[in-house]
Scaffold this motif. Structure first.
Motif, PDB file in Angstrom:
ATOM      1  N   UNK A 102     -78.816  43.632 -13.543  1.00  0.00           N
ATOM      2  CA  UNK A 102     -79.360  42.538 -14.365  1.00  0.00           C
ATOM      3  C   UNK A 102     -79.035  41.082 -14.462  1.00  0.00           C
ATOM      4  N   UNK A 103     -77.743  41.101 -14.107  1.00  0.00           N
ATOM      5  CA  UNK A 103     -76.954  39.618 -13.840  1.00  0.00           C
ATOM      6  C   UNK A 103     -77.812  38.900 -12.569  1.00  0.00           C
ATOM      7  N   UNK A 142     -83.671  33.850 -11.796  1.00  0.00           N
ATOM      8  CA  UNK A 142     -84.564  33.286 -12.797  1.00  0.00           C
ATOM      9  C   UNK A 142     -85.755  34.184 -13.653  1.00  0.00           C
ATOM     10  N   UNK A 143     -85.353  35.329 -13.724  1.00  0.00           N
ATOM     11  CA  UNK A 143     -86.433  36.408 -14.515  1.00  0.00           C
ATOM     12  C   UNK A 143     -85.817  36.499 -15.920  1.00  0.00           C
ATOM     13  N   UNK A 144     -86.783  37.018 -16.790  1.00  0.00           N
ATOM     14  CA  UNK A 144     -86.535  36.972 -18.150  1.00  0.00           C
ATOM     15  C   UNK A 144     -85.473  38.355 -18.351  1.00  0.00           C
ATOM     16  N   UNK A 145     -84.751  38.246 -19.359  1.00  0.00           N
ATOM     17  CA  UNK A 145     -83.819  39.518 -19.541  1.00  0.00           C
ATOM     18  C   UNK A 145     -84.592  40.737 -20.002  1.00  0.00           C
ATOM     19  N   UNK A 155     -85.804  46.617 -19.009  1.00  0.00           N
ATOM     20  CA  UNK A 155     -86.649  47.593 -18.721  1.00  0.00           C
ATOM     21  C   UNK A 155     -86.832  48.070 -17.681  1.00  0.00           C
ATOM     22  N   UNK A 156     -87.179  47.242 -16.483  1.00  0.00           N
ATOM     23  CA  UNK A 156     -87.426  47.688 -15.039  1.00  0.00           C
ATOM     24  C   UNK A 156     -86.201  48.440 -14.516  1.00  0.00           C
ATOM     25  N   UNK A 170     -85.805  46.791  -5.538  1.00  0.00           N
ATOM     26  CA  UNK A 170     -86.876  47.395  -6.193  1.00  0.00           C
ATOM     27  C   UNK A 170     -87.399  46.641  -7.421  1.00  0.00           C
ATOM     28  N   UNK A 171     -86.489  46.010  -8.216  1.00  0.00           N
ATOM     29  CA  UNK A 171     -86.834  45.292  -9.470  1.00  0.00           C
ATOM     30  C   UNK A 171     -87.743  44.098  -8.944  1.00  0.00           C
ATOM     31  N   UNK A 172     -87.474  43.419  -7.849  1.00  0.00           N
ATOM     32  CA  UNK A 172     -88.364  42.290  -7.235  1.00  0.00           C
ATOM     33  C   UNK A 172     -89.905  42.516  -6.908  1.00  0.00           C
ATOM     34  N   UNK A 173     -89.855  44.109  -6.549  1.00  0.00           N
ATOM     35  CA  UNK A 173     -91.208  44.397  -6.442  1.00  0.00           C
ATOM     36  C   UNK A 173     -92.036  44.864  -7.760  1.00  0.00           C
ATOM     37  N   UNK A 174     -91.218  45.224  -8.543  1.00  0.00           N
ATOM     38  CA  UNK A 174     -91.888  45.696  -9.894  1.00  0.00           C
ATOM     39  C   UNK A 174     -92.100  44.589 -10.850  1.00  0.00           C
TER      40      UNK A 174
END
Length: 196
Positions: free
Chosen positions: A156-157, A163-166, A171-172, A191-195
């Motif tokens: 998450x950090x 630059x993504x919202x928390x 959730x992802x 994986x998060x960057x792709x979703x």
């Protein structure tokens, strides 16, 4: 301007590193997840650099290998691809994966990168296909909604630093860890960057 910077890390995260040289100067370098993975356990290192000067900013990027820096330079040479977008691409795919995606013309995979549309993905492939070569590819955590392992907080950090919202990030990442609780921080972020 700068070919490389060698020194001791005074700070580092999945998005940046600060290196203090023997001359007493500290350099703030924007890095990809790929570079972070290679330096995260090191106290000192040499990072190859690329310096971007804009009207509103001067930005220094750091890379653990010349191969990653070369891919970065190829990417920013494509119209519509800036330094941060190139860094996000290199955080989503390692050098080997990116070369293969471009060489085989897989625009639908490349467009999974946050902020990269199908037209830009296709443009990257058209312009870089002949410039890259294909490279052959070479502990379990039980996770529930109430039980957040260390990799959850670190991932998450890392995403927040990019630059993504928390709220959407949390959730992802929860969804990813429920399906694959054994993933490392780097794998979760990819994986998060792709979703998102």
């Amino acid at each position: 301007m700068y070919e490389f910077i060698k020194g001791t890390f005074t700070d580092k995260s999945p998005a940046h590193a600060v290196i203090a040289t023997s001359g007493g100067i500290g350099f703030y370098l924007n890095i990809s997840l790929q570079t972070f993975t290679s330096i995260k356990d090191k106290e000192e290192a040499l990072l190859y650099t690329h310096f971007i000067v804009r009207e509103d900013a001067q930005i220094l990027f750091g890379f653990s290998t010349t191969e990653e820096r070369e891919l970065f330079r190829l990417l920013i040479g494509v119209s519509g691809v800036g330094g941060n977008t190139a860094r996000t691409i290199l955080s989503t795919f390692n050098a080997e994966e990116l070369r293969t995606i471009i060489s085989t013309g897989k625009a639908e995979i490349l467009k999974e990168v946050k902020g990269l549309g199908i037209k830009t993905a296709q443009k990257i492939i058209v312009e870089l296909k002949d410039k890259v070569s294909v490279v052959k590819s070479a502990g379990v955590i039980n996770f529930t909604t109430d039980d957040k392992p260390p990799v959850y907080e670190e991932a998450v950090s890392a995403m927040l630093m990019l630059g993504f919202a928390k709220t959407p990030v949390e959730k992802v990442i929860r969804g990813i860890l429920k399906k694959e609780p054994e993933l490392t921080v780097e794998e979760i972020v990819k994986k998060s960057l792709k979703q998102i």
